[in-house]
Design an enzyme around this catalytic site. Structure first.
Site, short mmCIF file in Angstrom:
data_model
loop_
_atom_site.label_atom_id
_atom_site.label_comp_id
_atom_site.label_asym_id
_atom_site.label_seq_id
_atom_site.Cartn_x
_atom_site.Cartn_y
_atom_site.Cartn_z
N HIS A 175 5.19 0.88 -7.96
CA HIS A 175 5.42 2.32 -7.66
C HIS A 175 4.01 2.88 -7.67
CE1 HIS A 175 8.72 5.54 -7.04
NE2 HIS A 175 8.68 4.49 -6.25
N HIS A 202 6.41 -1.85 3.45
CA HIS A 202 6.87 -1.71 2.17
C HIS A 202 8.56 -2.31 2.15
CE1 HIS A 202 7.70 -0.38 -1.90
NE2 HIS A 202 8.97 0.12 -1.52
#
Length: 755
Positions: free
Chosen positions: A104, A55
């Site tokens: 998200h 990420h």
């Protein structure tokens, strides 16, 4: 509290460390040991594990993402490109816009409300950190089948989280998407975009220059929520037992963020900030390593000075916490009193926790003991880079040969009429008012267009109190089609860009720049990696052809449940500018007696189409042909026509084809139309999803000038008919459909499922 110090690490080289539990591969851990010349302390391991996560480090995507730079078109408007918290473009009159989209996804599945809410909060802080006032948000959402239990659990919570956070911040939600597909069951996509405005000479960057300058942590207190949240949840294969990761989901406080926005803007106005970084994924680890790496190379931090909501937190937990509503600033010693006074005015906790150095080392202490001593660039910029193997999926050729031309097609007026209503009421086409009605679209008073318009449009002139007035406007759209990308990821990414570019263009705006959120399965799967490589290549090539640079974005991998990956879903956001927002083109039909015109050319193209999905549950063949030259010519016509006041309304033609575009144009204001289909096959005319097309209306007085403009630009211009005052959609050869019947069909779908 006993802590693992640097001295102890040097004395205990063989002590086992939990690197695997923190998502770090054995060879990555060995590399950390080589960098440090010893084993890492537990705090150093915490930093490297989150900063080298997929990420945060983009370790599987970097080799492909470089194309956005090497193929970037020249753009005089680009002020800040990739590598900063968000891109910045010059929109004229001394103004700049900054925008970015991020994912998200996994947090929103685990805890829908907080996962989605903190997705909004995080992207807003990215915009704040560029020195801008956030002025609007958008969201691109994808869920499983509309009637699936998983969707009924996740969707309401996600929408509520977006709504509550954005509404509390006082930011209008001006656009986005909501789509449904079985492939997203267990792995929804929640992509949030924010746009901000600033004067072009007031850009702030994430850097820590100047030895002796102070490092200030300000905003909310640090707690145990979100420890390893985004960096952990988004960097591993997603299983059903991810519900057990609920404590990893961050918890948001929009009221604190609202204060933080106003505090930051006053700090910027007072010119007491040298550099600034938001605390998002990887928290203090990210902020300190990135600021130090981009500054004069070093930083000393007293980690025990970090204000805590939970005094039992260990140093490692403080470093990995992703508690929300926090920022880190670099401030000169002489400006510290003014900085602190402004924070106190806004009731924002602020603490000096460190100092910039030129040692080339990030050193952290805990009650006098050194627990971190690393070169910051090795964590922030020098993580592992993988050239993952990739190959075309085994079933790709068979998928592409499954041509929808073999499917039964409706024939005759009654079947065509019934098909139009069926497609119009299908989940991916039907009204999303159940979702968007929960968002405040007009707060702040600068929204000019919002959902269900093709793009959101904002007035710039009143964005900043005291700033010079301007009639400029900005337009924003996000688009993506996982079905197209599954059939051909190279073309699918280009089609996502094409639609977003076109949606901005139909408002009359000139597209300027691109942000993207690339949602894919596991990069460790060679078939997924092929999809990703092709999508990036396609998007980079298309941006070059259209002349719109990529300013930044986000890669979201591991979007799969078990071994089943989602459809490759590149979501593309485009920002455009209107020189005079008063000239923007309204969405849909705006009055009777206007000529209804189809721009562009239609072919028999149904691969990945709404009709194939709705009528047959079919996915196969090839997606519509990409026509980038035609898209650019169409956008030029629309911008020129808008500037000259030639258009009375517009709507892009995309999902569901011309039939859906006509129906939605009627629904915009209850205005009917009477049209004749231009081709020999009514089905193709109505439902083909050929690209580079738009539906526009012009008055009788401006028709000749508009037709001449189209001819000069070599854009096909076909008059279909006129708008009417009878509130009926009348397609020659079909029984007229009352607009009220269209509305009942269009608006019933989501409320029937979600109440």
């Amino acid at each position: 509290m006993n802590v693992d110090t640097v001295a102890r690490a040097a004395q205990t080289p063989d002590e086992p460390m939990p690197h695997v539990e923190l998502g770090m591969k054995d060879d990555e851990y060995q590399r950390v040991k080589e960098i440090l010349g010893r084993r890492p302390t537990s705090s150093e391991l915490a930093i490297y594990s989150v900063m080298w996560s997929e990420h945060c480090s983009y370790k599987s995507s970097k080799v492909h993402l470089r194309q956005f730079g090497t193929k970037a078109p020249k753009s005089d408007a680009l002020l800040v490109g990739m590598g900063e918290n968000a891109g910045v473009v010059d929109i004229g009159d001394g103004w700049a816009a900054t925008f970015k989209i991020e994912s998200h996804n996994h947090p929103s599945y685990v805890e829908p409300h907080q996962g989605a809410a903190t997705g909004v909060g995080g992207i807003v802080r990215d915009i704040m950190s560029m020195g801008a006032r956030p002025v609007a948000v958008m969201d691109s959402l994808r869920f499983g089948a509309i009637d699936a239990p998983d969707t009924r659990r996740v969707l309401p919570g996600v929408v509520e989280g977006i709504s509550s956070y954005g509404n509390c911040l006082g930011l209008p939600n001006i656009g986005g998407e909501v789509a449904f597909d079985d492939c997203y069951i267990g792995n929804p996509l929640v992509n949030a975009l924010c746009v901000g405005l600033l004067r072009k000479d007031q850009i702030k960057l994430a850097t820590a220059p100047g030895p002796g300058n102070k490092v200030v942590l300000f905003g909310a207190l640090t707690g145990p929520d979100g420890i390893g949240g985004a960096s952990v949840l988004a960097s591993a294969t997603f299983e059903e037992e991810s519900h057990a990761k609920r404590p990893s989901v961050q918890v948001g406080d929009p009221f604190m963020e609202k204060l933080l926005i106003e505090c930051c803007l006053e700090l910027f106005a007072a010119d007491v900030v040298v550099g600034i970084q938001d605390l998002g994924a990887a928290g203090v680890s990210c902020a300190t390593t990135e600021l130090a790496a981009k500054g004069t190379g070093g930083m000393d931090v007293r980690l025990d000075l970090v204000p805590l909501r939970d005094p039992t937190l260990r140093p490692e937990e403080i470093l990995m916490s992703e508690s929300q509503e926090r920022m880190m600033a670099v401030v000169t010693p002489e400006d510290i009193p003014a900085f602190m006074a402004i924070c106190e005015k806004w009731d924002i906790p602020a603490t000096v926790i460190g100092e910039v150095t030129d040692t080339g080392r990030l050193v952290m202490t805990w009650h006098g003991e050194t627990i971190v001593d690393i070169p910051p660039g090795t964590a922030a910029d020098e993580g592992p880079v993988y050239e993952r193997p990739y190959h075309e999926p085994a079933g790709q050729a068979a998928l592409n040969s499954d041509d929808p031309a073999a499917l039964d097609r409706p024939s005759g007026p009654e079947e065509l009429r019934a098909t139009l209503l069926k497609v119009l009421g299908s989940p991916n086409i039907a009204s999303k008012e159940w979702v968007t009605g929960q968002y405040d679209r007009y707060v702040r008073g600068n929204t000019v267009l919002a959902q269900p318009a093709d793009a959101g449009v904002l007035r710039v002139g009143e964005a900043m109190p005291g700033a010079t007035e301007t009639n400029r406007g900005i337009a924003l759209a996000t688009d993506g089609n996982g079905r197209y990308a599954r059939l051909d990821p190279y073309a699918g990414a280009q089609l996502a860009l094409s639609e977003s570019y076109r949606n901005v263009a139909v408002t009359g705006a000139r597209p300027l720049a691109v942000t993207n959120c690339l949602n894919f399965g596991s990069p460790e799967d060679p078939e997924v990696m092929w999809q990703f490589a092709e999508a990036v290549r396609g998007l980079a090539d298309a941006c070059k052809a259209l002349g719109v640079p990529v300013t930044g974005g986000n890669v979201s991998f591991y979007n799969q449940t078990g071994t089943v990956a989602i459809n490759p879903t590149p979501v593309v956001g485009v920002l455009g500018v209107l020189d005079d927002v008063r000239r923007r083109v309204p969405s849909g039909f705006t009055g009777e007696g206007h000529r209804v015109i189809l721009l562009g050319e239609t072919a028999d193209e149904f691969g990945g189409s709404a009709w194939a999905q709705v009528a047959h549950g079919h996915l196969g063949g090839l997606p519509p042909q990409v026509r980038l030259d035609a898209e650019r010519a169409l956008a030029g016509v629309l911008a020129e026509a808008s500037a000259r006041g030639l258009l009375t309304g517009s709507h892009d033609v995309s999902d569901g084809g011309l039939a859906v575009a006509l129906a939605e144009a009627c629904l915009a204001r209850g205005v009917g139309c009477a049209v004749t289909l231009p081709g020999e096959d009514p089905f193709v005319d109505m439902f083909s999803e050929s690209t580079a097309r738009a539906l526009v209306t012009v008055s009788a007085e401006t028709y000749d000038a508009f037709a001449a403009l189209c001819a000069t630009s070599e854009v096909a211009c076909t008059t279909l008919g006129t708008t009417t005052g009878d509130a009926m959609l009348t397609i020659d050869g079909l029984a007229p459909i009352p607009v009220e019947e269209l509305r009942e069909t269009y608006e019933a779908t989501l409320p029937a499922i979600f109440g």
